[in-house]
Design an enzyme around this catalytic site. Sequence first.
Site, PDB file in Angstrom:
ATOM      1  N   LEU A 139       0.623  -1.233   0.133  1.00 19.07           N
ATOM      2  CA  LEU A 139       0.137  -0.174  -0.088  1.00 19.07           C
ATOM      3  C   LEU A 139       0.878   1.478  -0.060  1.00 19.07           C
ATOM      4  O   LEU A 139       1.499   1.642   1.057  1.00 19.07           O
ATOM      5  CB  LEU A 139      -1.034   0.098   1.389  1.00 19.07           C
ATOM      6  CG  LEU A 139      -1.962  -1.058   1.388  1.00 19.07           C
ATOM      7  CD1 LEU A 139      -2.530  -1.030   2.556  1.00 19.07           C
ATOM      8  CD2 LEU A 139      -3.001  -1.149   0.101  1.00 19.07           C
ATOM      9  N   GLY A 190       4.309   0.616   4.713  1.00 21.96           N
ATOM     10  CA  GLY A 190       5.735   0.977   4.984  1.00 21.96           C
ATOM     11  C   GLY A 190       5.836   1.649   6.211  1.00 21.96           C
ATOM     12  O   GLY A 190       5.215   2.667   6.635  1.00 21.96           O
ATOM     13  N   ASP A 234       9.606   9.734   7.794  1.00 24.18           N
ATOM     14  CA  ASP A 234      10.598  10.582   7.459  1.00 24.18           C
ATOM     15  C   ASP A 234      10.118  11.936   7.036  1.00 24.18           C
ATOM     16  O   ASP A 234      11.023  12.565   6.357  1.00 24.18           O
ATOM     17  CB  ASP A 234      11.459   9.800   6.199  1.00 24.18           C
ATOM     18  CG  ASP A 234      10.304   9.751   4.974  1.00 24.18           C
ATOM     19  OD1 ASP A 234       9.051   9.954   5.319  1.00 24.18           O
ATOM     20  OD2 ASP A 234      10.816   9.597   3.789  1.00 24.18           O
ATOM     21  N   ASN A 263       8.550  12.942   4.697  1.00 24.35           N
ATOM     22  CA  ASN A 263       8.480  13.127   2.999  1.00 24.35           C
ATOM     23  C   ASN A 263      10.013  13.542   2.511  1.00 24.35           C
ATOM     24  O   ASN A 263      10.285  13.912   1.579  1.00 24.35           O
ATOM     25  CB  ASN A 263       7.736  14.264   2.705  1.00 24.35           C
ATOM     26  CG  ASN A 263       7.076  13.813   1.325  1.00 24.35           C
ATOM     27  OD1 ASN A 263       7.087  12.701   0.859  1.00 24.35           O
ATOM     28  ND2 ASN A 263       6.808  14.896   0.720  1.00 24.35           N
ATOM     29  N   LEU A 310      -4.918   3.613  -1.408  1.00 19.21           N
ATOM     30  CA  LEU A 310      -6.364   3.416  -0.999  1.00 19.21           C
ATOM     31  C   LEU A 310      -7.081   4.466  -1.681  1.00 19.21           C
ATOM     32  O   LEU A 310      -6.439   5.516  -2.349  1.00 19.21           O
ATOM     33  CB  LEU A 310      -6.278   4.026   0.425  1.00 19.21           C
ATOM     34  CG  LEU A 310      -5.528   3.052   1.596  1.00 19.21           C
ATOM     35  CD1 LEU A 310      -5.625   3.547   2.771  1.00 19.21           C
ATOM     36  CD2 LEU A 310      -6.253   1.699   1.474  1.00 19.21           C
ATOM     37  N   LYS A 362      -1.618  13.400   0.846  1.00 14.23           N
ATOM     38  CA  LYS A 362      -2.422  12.291   0.939  1.00 14.23           C
ATOM     39  C   LYS A 362      -1.511  11.186   1.720  1.00 14.23           C
ATOM     40  O   LYS A 362      -2.051  10.200   1.984  1.00 14.23           O
ATOM     41  CB  LYS A 362      -2.513  11.599  -0.390  1.00 14.23           C
ATOM     42  CG  LYS A 362      -3.561  12.627  -1.327  1.00 14.23           C
ATOM     43  CD  LYS A 362      -4.162  11.781  -2.518  1.00 14.23           C
ATOM     44  CE  LYS A 362      -2.781  11.245  -3.232  1.00 14.23           C
ATOM     45  NZ  LYS A 362      -3.238  10.786  -4.470  1.00 14.23           N
ATOM     46  N   LEU A 413      -0.142   8.865   4.484  1.00 14.09           N
ATOM     47  CA  LEU A 413      -1.037   8.921   5.974  1.00 14.09           C
ATOM     48  C   LEU A 413       0.018   8.016   7.022  1.00 14.09           C
ATOM     49  O   LEU A 413       0.883   7.519   6.507  1.00 14.09           O
ATOM     50  CB  LEU A 413      -2.384   8.229   5.771  1.00 14.09           C
ATOM     51  CG  LEU A 413      -3.465   8.708   4.993  1.00 14.09           C
ATOM     52  CD1 LEU A 413      -4.412   7.841   4.842  1.00 14.09           C
ATOM     53  CD2 LEU A 413      -3.795  10.199   5.532  1.00 14.09           C
TER      54      LEU A 413
END
Length: 312
Positions: free
Chosen positions: A186, A206, A210, A212, A232, A244, A246
Site C-alpha cells: 500500500l 511501510g 521521514d 517526506n 487507498l 495524501k 498517511l
Amino acid sequence: MADDSVKSEASAQQENGNTDNPKTVSSNGEAAAENQTLSKRQRKKLLKQQKWEEERELRKQRRKERKQQRRLDRQNHQEEEGGEGQNVRKRSRREVTPSSLRLVVDCSFDNLMLIKDARKLHKQIQRCYAENRRALHPVQFYLTSLGGQLKQSMDEKDKGWVNWKDISIKTEHYSEVVAKEELVYLTSDSPNVLEELDQKKAYVIGGLVDHNHHKGITFERAKELGIDHAQLPLSSFVKMNSRKVLAVNHVFEIILAYLEKGTWQEAFFTVLPQRKGAVAVDQDGTTIQEKEEEDSDSDSDPDTSDQPDKRV
C-alpha cells in the site's frame, strides 16, 4: 549487740534507698527534661503519632468492613439487573469475528530514520496493536524486519511488547514471511487504486516516518521486489488540505473501519484527523461543500434581482 544489728539494718535500708531512689528520680528527671526540651508543636505531634498507633487496628477493621460493603453492593446491583452487564460483555465478545486479512508493517526502513522518528513509529505501532485488539473484525497483524532503533525504543519504553497477543513479530523481511504472489504494498505513489480488499492477500504498510524526505521509496521497493502495489481510494471519496501520505496507524485503522462499516467513505471519515481538513467528494469529483455553494448561487439570478417597479 542489739544496737549493732539495728545499725546494720538501718544502714542496709539506707543502701537500698540509695540504689533504688536515684534510679526513679533519674528516670523521672529524664522524662521531665525531655518534656521540657520538646516544643509545643513537637509534643502535639508526638501525641498524634501515639494516637495513630493506638487506632491502627480500628482503622484496619473499618477498611475491611467498607470492602465487604462494596462487595455486597455490587452483588445486589447485579441481582437487580439480572446480570445484564455481564451478559452484554460476553455477547459483545462473541460478536467479534476475526478476519483472514493480513496487515504487515514493514520495519525495514530503520536506517533511514532519526531516533525520534523511530520512537514515533513505535507509538504508531502501539496504536495499531491496540485498535486491532478492540476491533470488531481484527486482522492478522504482522510486524517484520524488527530491529535497530525501533526495537531499542520498544525495549526501553514498552518492555511488555514481548507479551503482545494476536500478533506475529518477525526479524525477517516480509518477503520471507509471506508468499510473493499474496503481497500487495500500500503506497500513495502507486497508480493502482484499491477498490476492494481481498481476504486472501497480505497488505503491506511501510513503517517509515521521514517527513517526506524519501518520497516514493515504498513504491520503488515494491517495484524492485516485483510485488503488487496499490493506493487507498482516498481521492475518490475525500479531498484534503494536506498531502495524501498517511501515518502507519491511520492506514491500519482505515482498513479496520472498512472491514466493519463496509464503505471506504465511512472508513475515511471515521479515522482521518480533523487537521487533515478532509471534505467528502461526490461521484462527479466535486466536494459536497462546492456543490452546496453552486446550488446557492443558482438560486439567485442577478438578472431577476429585486428592483423597484418603475412605471412609465
